[in-house]
Design a protein around this motif. Structure first.
Motif, PDB file in Angstrom:
ATOM      1  N   PRO A 195       0.846  -1.200   0.000  1.00 14.22           N
ATOM      2  CA  PRO A 195       0.000   0.000   0.000  1.00 14.22           C
ATOM      3  C   PRO A 195       0.879   1.247   0.000  1.00 14.22           C
ATOM      4  CG  PRO A 195      -0.765  -1.593   1.628  1.00 14.22           C
ATOM      5  CD  PRO A 195       0.556  -2.104   1.132  1.00 14.22           C
ATOM      6  N   PRO A 196       0.368   2.366  -0.458  1.00 19.41           N
ATOM      7  CA  PRO A 196       1.187   3.586  -0.551  1.00 19.41           C
ATOM      8  C   PRO A 196       1.886   3.954   0.747  1.00 19.41           C
ATOM      9  CG  PRO A 196      -0.915   3.900  -1.670  1.00 19.41           C
ATOM     10  CD  PRO A 196      -1.001   2.572  -0.971  1.00 19.41           C
ATOM     11  N   GLU A 197       1.240   3.678   1.871  1.00 17.48           N
ATOM     12  CA  GLU A 197       1.842   4.019   3.157  1.00 17.48           C
ATOM     13  C   GLU A 197       2.809   2.954   3.651  1.00 17.48           C
ATOM     14  OE1 GLU A 197      -1.957   1.729   4.023  1.00 17.48           O
ATOM     15  OE2 GLU A 197      -1.241   3.211   2.558  1.00 17.48           O
ATOM     16  N   GLY A 198       2.899   1.827   2.932  1.00 18.53           N
ATOM     17  CA  GLY A 198       3.765   0.739   3.324  1.00 18.53           C
ATOM     18  C   GLY A 198       3.053  -0.275   4.208  1.00 18.53           C
ATOM     19  N   ILE A 199       3.812  -1.284   4.621  1.00 18.49           N
ATOM     20  CA  ILE A 199       3.315  -2.328   5.520  1.00 18.49           C
ATOM     21  C   ILE A 199       4.217  -2.353   6.736  1.00 18.49           C
ATOM     22  CG2 ILE A 199       3.097  -4.826   5.850  1.00 18.49           C
ATOM     23  CD1 ILE A 199       2.393  -5.050   2.894  1.00 18.49           C
ATOM     24  N   GLU A 200       3.620  -2.305   7.911  1.00 14.67           N
ATOM     25  CA  GLU A 200       4.382  -2.428   9.153  1.00 14.67           C
ATOM     26  C   GLU A 200       3.837  -3.616   9.931  1.00 14.67           C
ATOM     27  OE1 GLU A 200       5.991   0.233  12.942  1.00 14.67           O
ATOM     28  OE2 GLU A 200       4.370   0.993  11.671  1.00 14.67           O
ATOM     29  N   ALA A 201       4.730  -4.543  10.292  1.00 18.02           N
ATOM     30  CA  ALA A 201       4.271  -5.745  10.975  1.00 18.02           C
ATOM     31  C   ALA A 201       5.430  -6.416  11.683  1.00 18.02           C
ATOM     32  CB  ALA A 201       3.631  -6.711   9.976  1.00 18.02           C
TER      33      ALA A 201
ATOM     34  N   PRO B 102       2.499 -24.125   9.977  1.00 15.70           N
ATOM     35  CA  PRO B 102       1.098 -24.426   9.633  1.00 15.70           C
ATOM     36  C   PRO B 102       0.373 -23.227   9.022  1.00 15.70           C
ATOM     37  CG  PRO B 102       1.343 -24.131  11.996  1.00 15.70           C
ATOM     38  CD  PRO B 102       2.724 -24.092  11.429  1.00 15.70           C
ATOM     39  N   GLU B 103      -0.675 -23.506   8.285  1.00 15.65           N
ATOM     40  CA  GLU B 103      -1.503 -22.449   7.711  1.00 15.65           C
ATOM     41  C   GLU B 103      -2.043 -21.570   8.829  1.00 15.65           C
ATOM     42  OE1 GLU B 103      -4.531 -23.555   5.007  1.00 15.65           O
ATOM     43  OE2 GLU B 103      -3.232 -24.851   3.798  1.00 15.65           O
ATOM     44  N   GLY B 104      -2.048 -20.249   8.572  1.00 13.28           N
ATOM     45  CA  GLY B 104      -2.554 -19.303   9.551  1.00 13.28           C
ATOM     46  C   GLY B 104      -1.542 -18.852  10.576  1.00 13.28           C
ATOM     47  N   SER B 105      -0.388 -19.511  10.642  1.00 13.66           N
ATOM     48  CA  SER B 105       0.600 -19.178  11.678  1.00 13.66           C
ATOM     49  C   SER B 105       1.287 -17.841  11.448  1.00 13.66           C
ATOM     50  CB  SER B 105       1.646 -20.288  11.784  1.00 13.66           C
ATOM     51  OG  SER B 105       2.345 -20.441  10.557  1.00 13.66           O
ATOM     52  N   LEU B 106       1.203 -17.303  10.231  1.00 15.17           N
ATOM     53  CA  LEU B 106       1.854 -16.022   9.925  1.00 15.17           C
ATOM     54  C   LEU B 106       0.839 -14.911   9.686  1.00 15.17           C
ATOM     55  CD1 LEU B 106       4.680 -17.279   7.507  1.00 15.17           C
ATOM     56  CD2 LEU B 106       4.869 -16.720   9.941  1.00 15.17           C
ATOM     57  N   GLU B 107      -0.356 -15.088  10.143  1.00 13.76           N
ATOM     58  CA  GLU B 107      -1.425 -14.125   9.893  1.00 13.76           C
ATOM     59  C   GLU B 107      -1.007 -12.723  10.342  1.00 13.76           C
ATOM     60  OE1 GLU B 107      -4.792 -13.539   7.912  1.00 13.76           O
ATOM     61  OE2 GLU B 107      -4.151 -15.593   8.425  1.00 13.76           O
ATOM     62  N   GLY B 108      -1.002 -11.778   9.351  1.00 13.59           N
ATOM     63  CA  GLY B 108      -0.694 -10.395   9.650  1.00 13.59           C
ATOM     64  C   GLY B 108       0.766 -10.102   9.893  1.00 13.59           C
ATOM     65  N   LYS B 109       1.654 -11.061   9.610  1.00 15.92           N
ATOM     66  CA  LYS B 109       3.070 -10.877   9.907  1.00 15.92           C
ATOM     67  C   LYS B 109       3.917 -10.872   8.630  1.00 15.92           C
ATOM     68  CE  LYS B 109       2.486 -12.955  14.455  1.00 15.92           C
ATOM     69  NZ  LYS B 109       2.799 -14.086  15.349  1.00 15.92           N
TER      70      LYS B 109
ATOM     71  N   LYS C 172       0.506 -18.285   1.778  1.00 17.35           N
ATOM     72  CA  LYS C 172      -0.403 -19.396   2.110  1.00 17.35           C
ATOM     73  C   LYS C 172      -0.585 -19.544   3.613  1.00 17.35           C
ATOM     74  CE  LYS C 172       0.888 -22.186  -1.942  1.00 17.35           C
ATOM     75  NZ  LYS C 172       1.630 -23.415  -2.379  1.00 17.35           N
ATOM     76  N   ARG C 173       0.389 -19.059   4.370  1.00 22.57           N
ATOM     77  CA  ARG C 173       0.346 -19.172   5.824  1.00 22.57           C
ATOM     78  C   ARG C 173      -0.079 -17.876   6.487  1.00 22.57           C
ATOM     79  NH1 ARG C 173       3.402 -22.484   3.238  1.00 22.57           N
ATOM     80  NH2 ARG C 173       3.858 -24.582   4.048  1.00 22.57           N
ATOM     81  N   GLY C 174      -0.548 -16.916   5.657  1.00 21.57           N
ATOM     82  CA  GLY C 174      -1.131 -15.688   6.184  1.00 21.57           C
ATOM     83  C   GLY C 174      -0.238 -14.476   6.203  1.00 21.57           C
ATOM     84  N   ALA C 175       1.018 -14.577   5.734  1.00 22.74           N
ATOM     85  CA  ALA C 175       1.938 -13.437   5.778  1.00 22.74           C
ATOM     86  C   ALA C 175       1.449 -12.303   4.892  1.00 22.74           C
ATOM     87  CB  ALA C 175       3.334 -13.868   5.360  1.00 22.74           C
ATOM     88  N   VAL C 176       1.762 -11.073   5.305  1.00 21.50           N
ATOM     89  CA  VAL C 176       1.385  -9.894   4.525  1.00 21.50           C
ATOM     90  C   VAL C 176       2.534  -9.399   3.656  1.00 21.50           C
ATOM     91  CG1 VAL C 176      -0.412  -9.154   6.133  1.00 21.50           C
ATOM     92  CG2 VAL C 176       1.966  -8.386   6.488  1.00 21.50           C
TER      93      VAL C 176
END
Length: 483
Positions: free
Chosen positions: A133-139, A154-161, A194-198
């Motif tokens: 996104p224009p403002e970047g990603i912070e995580a 496992p799937e979902g283990s990186l959600e939002g990271k 696939k594991r939720g990473a952004v």
């Protein structure tokens, strides 16, 4: 002490010009048509070792054109430059063959640790990466010291990271360390997604410890979300590892602004030295003309362009051309997934049966240290003669499991026999795909030995008879195992 090549040449000159007892005058050397191919190959090697042409070509390409990202105006200027240069050197049938690709352009790239110890990171987007996104990603960053550990998550283990793989590339003469690590760059983003990473980061796939990153292509898997993907420099990857090892939760902000201009045009450049007896039979020597945009593409692959052009030029200038045609192909869009190679194989599908042998120079400046083949009969007399001619250059006989080079792969799938003139690659991934890939990294002695090896191979392969698709009956059961 004389080198083997000089010794051979000296013996040839003495035998070619005996002295008349009565007058002391030298008899004229025999016509070129009466000299053996092996003697001519030795002369060609000596000329290549002394030639200024390899350095001239790679210097001119990297200076007059610079970086040559596939599908851009710069790559097209390089193509026009190559056509003009090849015509000026006297080649036959010089032409461009265009094809379309999906374009990609690098934009702004910035990364920083925002906590617990704010500091900048050195980062570069991977080819075809989508933008943040224009403002970047912070995580928060999750570190995987091995790519296998990411695959085990496992799937979902990186959600939002943000996923970061810090596995190192092993230094190896033949580049096998890079080959083993290649999936980290090519497939890692989709596996993380696939594991939720952004977003996805990797320790740059290089063998140096300097603070600059390697770029390179990556491919999004079908069905997986497309997330921004980038490489960070080795020292920065280690800095994050240290913070995590101290028990800190590390946050990174990443901003990438690449763009996708849609369908664009790339091109292969073709030039020939027409054979005198079998012009429809082709010995192909290739390199790729495009480069990444971080440096000026001297090591990857201006050196290869210089080597194969020099080899064909020296053979073209002989008093008598070889029997078969030597075809130089400067492939476009190699860095985007061998797209020029695939376009060439498709466009020339009908004549694949007439491609007698093929090889590519795409692993830096050399020197060449081994001669590998993939032919039905690795003990064919002409293969033995080629090896004998290469031996004075310090090149030993390798195996019969050659791949020919990246751009040769699509031709190999059509049954084209291939060889590798194995290039010294211990330092190749110090500069590969980095801002350090510039002309000052090229060493004349190394480049000229490589040019000599390709010249010897191309000439003898074009002059000596041999059907490399057919094994001798006695050897047929054992051809799969090589020498």
């Amino acid at each position: 002490m004389k080198t083997p090549i000089v010794s051979v040449l000296g013996a040839l000159l003495l035998s070619a010009a005996p002295m008349l007892p009565a007058t002391g005058l030298a008899v004229a050397a025999p016509a070129a048509t009466t000299r053996s191919p092996d003697a001519i190959a030795a002369d060609l090697a000596a000329k290549a070792l002394a030639s200024d042409l390899p350095m001239q070509i790679v210097t001119d390409l990297t200076t007059e054109i610079g970086p040559r990202l596939a599908g851009t105006e710069a790559e097209k200027r390089a193509a026009d430059w190559a056509v003009a240069r090849l015509k000026a050197l006297g080649f036959d049938s010089v032409r461009q063959e265009s094809f379309t690709i999906t374009g990609w352009l690098r934009g702004e790239e910035k990364a920083e640790i925002t906590g617990p110890a704010p500091q900048p990171l050195v980062v570069t987007a991977l080819g075809t990466s989508v933008a943040t996104p224009p403002e970047g990603i912070e995580a928060e960053v999750v570190v995987f010291k091995r790519y296998a550990d990411l695959l085990a998550a496992p799937e979902g283990s990186l959600e939002g990271k943000i996923a970061l793989v810090t596995e190192k590339t092993v230094r190896a003469q033949d580049g096998s360390g890079y080959g083993a690590a290649g999936l980290i760059r090519r497939a890692g983003a989709s596996e993380a997604a696939k594991r939720g990473a952004v977003a996805y980061l990797l320790r740059s796939l290089g063998t140096h410890d300097h603070r600059f990153p390697h770029t390179g292509s990556q491919v999004y898997a079908e069905g997986a979300p497309k997330i921004p993907a980038a490489a960070i420099s080795p020292p920065d990857a280690e800095q994050i590892e240290r913070l995590v090892a101290r028990g800190h939760t590390v946050k990174v902000k990443l901003k990438l602004t690449p763009s996708h201009p849609g369908t664009v045009t790339s091109q292969n450049i073709i030039a020939e030295v027409k054979g005198r007896e079998k012009p429809d039979e082709i010995i192909l020597i290739g390199a790729h003309l495009d480069s990444w945009d971080q440096g000026t593409g001297a090591i990857d692959d201006g050196a290869g362009v210089a080597v194969v052009t020099t080899a064909a030029k020296l053979i073209r200038d002989l008093p008598q051309r070889p029997k078969r045609t030597i075809r130089v192909v400067l492939f476009g869009a190699e860095e985007y997934g061998l797209l020029g190679a695939k376009a060439y194989a498709e466009a020339h599908k009908a004549e694949m049966g007439k491609h007698i042998l093929a090889t590519e120079a795409d692993f830096g400046q050399g020197p060449v240290y081994a001669f590998n083949t993939r032919v039905a009969d690795p003990k064919h007399p002409s293969i033995v003669r080629i090896q004998n001619a290469l031996t004075p250059l310090g090149i030993y006989r390798g195996d019969n499991a050659a791949h020919g080079g990246p751009d040769i792969g699509p031709m190999m799938q059509h049954g084209v026999p291939v060889v590798n003139l194995a290039l010294e690659g211990s330092d190749y991934f110090d500069t590969h795909h980095t801002p350090d890939d510039t002309i000052d990294r090229i060493e004349r002695k190394r480049l000229n030995q490589t040019a000599a090896a390709y010249t010897v191979f191309a000439y003898l392969a074009a002059e000596l008879d041999g059907d490399y698709r057919q094994a001798r009956v006695a050897d047929a059961p054992n051809t799969a195992s090589g020498n």
